[in-house]
Design an enzyme around this catalytic site. Structure first.
Site, PDB file in Angstrom:
ATOM      1  N   ASP A  33       3.914   3.019   3.537  1.00 43.56           N
ATOM      2  CA  ASP A  33       4.704   1.900   4.038  1.00 43.56           C
ATOM      3  C   ASP A  33       3.887   1.013   4.978  1.00 43.56           C
ATOM      4  OD1 ASP A  33       6.681   3.308   2.772  1.00 43.56           O
ATOM      5  OD2 ASP A  33       7.997   3.479   4.516  1.00 43.56           O
ATOM      6  N   HIS A 175       1.943   5.938   6.270  1.00 42.51           N
ATOM      7  CA  HIS A 175       1.884   4.513   6.634  1.00 42.51           C
ATOM      8  C   HIS A 175       0.444   4.026   6.549  1.00 42.51           C
ATOM      9  CE1 HIS A 175       5.697   5.828   8.319  1.00 42.51           C
ATOM     10  NE2 HIS A 175       6.087   4.567   8.234  1.00 42.51           N
TER      11      HIS A 175
HETATM   12 ZN   LIG Z   1       8.057   0.533   7.765  1.00 39.65          ZN
END
Ligand SMILES: [Zn+2]
Length: 209
Positions: A33, A175
């Site tokens: 992400d 991430h």
């Molecule tokens: Zn996010």
């Protein structure tokens, strides 16, 4: 405060969202992400390539518009693209119309049916509105949250958490962001080495949804 493993009750309360997958063969679904980000995202792409892995990148529209070359690298490597809104909005604090408009603005760049709400927070009215404007959308949550964004978590503990909670069919969140990079860079290759040794494949979400 966050939970590494998504509780079964939460999954039951939100059945219209995707939490995990039942794959035909042992498989782990890696998701990244908040990118695309120079240096960080290419490092992730390199690690994935070493394991012949395909993953899913939930991109922030604003980052795609700032770093189109990095976005192209992700697409060219054959990974799936997901929408993570244009400005990483907090669902619980944003009116439904604003939230959906921001998501559709990102979709002009991303062109995908996969969507993950930032922070995993989306209201029932936002889910309903999003599905009414884009019926084919698949709202993807996760089974395992690595905690790589948590600067108080040391990389060894982050790795241990991820290995403990991941099983076949798990959707795992990492991430590709500067904040997560110290942990990500340590955990991802080590976890993939263990999983790959245990016979797991790595596919993008599109492959089995
Ligand atoms: Zn996010």
């Amino acid at each position: 405060m966050y939970l590494v493993k998504s509780p079964w009750l939460l999954k039951k309360l939100y059945l219209s969202l995707t939490w995990d997958i039942k794959p035909a063969k042992p498989c782990i679904y890696l998701t990244f992400d908040d990118g695309p980000i120079p240096i960080v995202t290419p490092v992730v792409l390199n690690i994935l390539k070493q394991y012949h892995a395909k993953a899913t990148f939930f991109c922030i529209g604003d980052n795609v518009s700032k770093h189109p070359d990095v976005f192209e690298q992700v697409k060219n490597a054959g990974h799936a693209i997901g929408n993570h809104t244009y400005n990483h909005l907090k669902g619980w604090k944003t009116p439904a119309k604003t939230y959906i408009d921001n998501t559709l603005k990102a979709d002009e760049l991303l062109q995908t049916n996969l969507f993950r709400p930032p922070y995993g927070r989306i209201t029932r009215s936002q889910i309903k509105l999003l599905k009414s404007v884009k019926p084919e959308i698949n709202i993807v949550m996760w089974d395992v949250l690595s905690g790589d964004f948590d600067s108080s978590l040391n990389p060894e503990k982050c790795l241990a958490n991820v290995l403990k909670h991941t099983q076949s069919g798990s959707i795992v969140v990492f991430h590709d962001s500067l904040k997560a990079f110290d942990r990500l860079e340590y955990v991802l290759p080590r976890a993939m080495e263990v999983w790959s040794g245990a016979g797991f494949e790595f596919n993008c979400l599109n492959h089995d949804l």
